[in-house]
Scaffold this active site. Sequence first.
Site, PDB file in Angstrom:
ATOM      1  N   GLY A  40       0.789  -1.224   0.000  1.00 22.71           N
ATOM      2  CA  GLY A  40       0.000   0.000   0.000  1.00 22.71           C
ATOM      3  C   GLY A  40       0.821   1.274   0.000  1.00 22.71           C
ATOM      4  O   GLY A  40       2.012   1.279  -0.348  1.00 22.71           O
ATOM      5  N   GLY A 184       2.089  20.553   7.532  1.00 23.05           N
ATOM      6  CA  GLY A 184       1.758  19.388   8.353  1.00 23.05           C
ATOM      7  C   GLY A 184       2.903  18.400   8.308  1.00 23.05           C
ATOM      8  O   GLY A 184       4.054  18.761   8.033  1.00 23.05           O
ATOM      9  N   MET A 320      -4.944   9.061  10.003  1.00 20.10           N
ATOM     10  CA  MET A 320      -4.442   8.306   8.843  1.00 20.10           C
ATOM     11  C   MET A 320      -3.015   7.883   9.138  1.00 20.10           C
ATOM     12  O   MET A 320      -2.052   8.538   8.726  1.00 20.10           O
ATOM     13  CB  MET A 320      -4.540   9.165   7.587  1.00 20.10           C
ATOM     14  CG  MET A 320      -5.969   9.344   7.127  1.00 20.10           C
ATOM     15  SD  MET A 320      -6.021  10.243   5.587  1.00 20.10           S
ATOM     16  CE  MET A 320      -7.674   9.916   5.022  1.00 20.10           C
ATOM     17  N   LEU A 321      -2.896   6.806   9.905  1.00 20.30           N
ATOM     18  CA  LEU A 321      -1.582   6.333  10.333  1.00 20.30           C
ATOM     19  C   LEU A 321      -1.488   4.834  10.096  1.00 20.30           C
ATOM     20  O   LEU A 321      -2.468   4.104  10.301  1.00 20.30           O
ATOM     21  CB  LEU A 321      -1.379   6.623  11.830  1.00 20.30           C
ATOM     22  CG  LEU A 321      -1.327   8.093  12.224  1.00 20.30           C
ATOM     23  CD1 LEU A 321      -1.327   8.244  13.730  1.00 20.30           C
ATOM     24  CD2 LEU A 321      -0.104   8.777  11.615  1.00 20.30           C
ATOM     25  N   HIS A 446      21.319   5.348  32.253  1.00 19.14           N
ATOM     26  CA  HIS A 446      22.088   6.580  32.081  1.00 19.14           C
ATOM     27  C   HIS A 446      23.331   6.284  31.254  1.00 19.14           C
ATOM     28  O   HIS A 446      23.987   5.272  31.505  1.00 19.14           O
ATOM     29  CB  HIS A 446      22.524   7.118  33.453  1.00 19.14           C
ATOM     30  CG  HIS A 446      23.442   8.296  33.336  1.00 19.14           C
ATOM     31  ND1 HIS A 446      22.981   9.543  32.977  1.00 19.14           N
ATOM     32  CD2 HIS A 446      24.784   8.411  33.509  1.00 19.14           C
ATOM     33  CE1 HIS A 446      24.008  10.378  32.933  1.00 19.14           C
ATOM     34  NE2 HIS A 446      25.114   9.715  33.257  1.00 19.14           N
TER      35      HIS A 446
END
Length: 468
Positions: A40, A184, A320-321, A446
């Site tokens: 897609g 955006g 839309m993710l 750390h």
Amino acid sequence: MKSYDVAVIGSGPGGYVAAIRCAQLGMKTAIIEKYATKGGTCLNVGCIPSKALLDSSHHYEDAVKHFEEHGIDIPGEIKVNLKNMMKRKDSVVEQTTKGIDFLMDKNKIDTYQGVGSFKSKTEVLITPDEGEEETIEAKNIIIATGSKPRTLPGIEIDKERIITSTEALSLQAIPKHLILIGGGVIGLELGQVYRRLGAEVTVVEYMDRIIPTMDQSMSKEMRKVVKKQGMDLKLSHEVKSVERKGKEVVVKAKDKKGNEVEFKGDYCLVSVGRVPFTKGLNPDQAGVEVNDRGQVKVNEKLQTTTDNIYAIGDVIQGAMLAHKAEEEGTFVAEVIAGQKPHIDYNLIPNVVYTWPEVAGVGKTEDQLKEDGVDYKVGEFPMKALGRSRASGDIAGLVKILADKNTDEVLGVHMIGARTADLIAEAVTAMEFRASAEDIARMSHAHPTYAEAVKEAALAATEDRALHI
Ligand code: FAD
Ligand code: NAD
């Protein structure tokens, strides 16, 4: 006619994940994809190629601007080889899309190349690029046909100089002056790629801030960062038209005062959002309704107006993710299998893969104000971390929003190095309804960027950050 328990239309992150989960649950599954490669938007012209170019251009920028300060001298000029950069990006995409073919085989999912369109509520006609049409039958059908770029009235995308993200991911030359319509997520990610490679970049944004869907503080910090990187921001400008004159593009906009202003460049990237895609699907034929925004209508089970047909991802409402589409793919497969899955949409993180990266989950400060929630804020700047000084990535901050009375974490927003990965800690904490103090009392290795999360939680708990 071949017959299935489930047929999935569209092989993006929604569709292929739905197909895998259906197969895992023992259902005989087919997937139909109109393109020759699966994956897609995300794998072919979205998440993956954009991140490949972001990484390559980041390396280039580091080599040009930062290697020297690290004591690395490169004799001679450092040059971009755009052709090779694009070749590498294509190879990353190829490896990733081939991975989907492997997963379909592994899970014994039948794959069909062709446009899928409904003949009835249980039959899908498949029209391939070559060869005969075929009809398959399925008890359940999942629509996962995704989205395509939105454009504006007055703008005709010519795919050469007036382009969408799809073309911007495969340019043959570095623009001299790229004008972005929309500040955006796509605008900033791809704008940053070409800015690093040497283009002049102007961002023309309708709102009074960039990345307007993220927390205000993130927009503010990002504005400083991109200005420093040399992007020209034109906020509160509404683009009205784009015209092409040979190799030149002319963008006309209205500023805050209503004056008409003009910007000239050699490329214009239209990045004003995306719209759901159902062309060729023929949903009416199966009684599937689409709303006036082009989204397939679904109920809380993601069931369409026809009860054996479901829809997921960009083609329905919501963010839309890719990871939202994936969650919905799994959800629908489990619903079909008779399970009772759940998605907490408030806990779907949002990430912008610029550098520094921006990430957020839960409520923004504006949303909490709007909802009248009594909240407190804990912030910690990245520049106070040893890890940031060691790497040189000192921009950014972590901001934790917690309920003033219960201390429950309600939103976490961060900008800085590797925040795309750091946000997972916030999602985990919020999934388990952690308090700010819970995070503050956890040991964080750390030196890491993650220490900023602990420190922001300490700041939210009792204003007792340790290193500032
Ligand atoms: P899509 O991925 O759009 O897939 C739909 C598929 O259905 C397509 O392959 C299409 O060809 C096929 N199809 C359509 N109609 C038919 C039909 N009738 N028959 C057969 N097949 C059909 N999201 C993130 O989470 N992170 C990111 O970093 C990110 N980066 C992005 C960068 C860019 C430049 C863009 C454009 C998008 C990005 N996104 C990102 C968004 C993400 O790509 C989408 O949210 C995601 O792909 C949606 O998945 P989906 O499965 O719903 O649809
Ligand atoms: P977006 O919604 O993020 O940004 C569009 C911007 O265009 C907004 O800021 C809007 O105010 C502005 N705009 C709208 N009309 C305008 C006008 N007339 N003049 C000037 N500015 C105007 O959309 P996008 O950047 O195109 O991205 C599309 C979708 O793809 C998003 O929904 C996003 O979720 C997804 N995506 C996600 C990622 C990621 O997760 N990192 C990356 C790329 C894309």
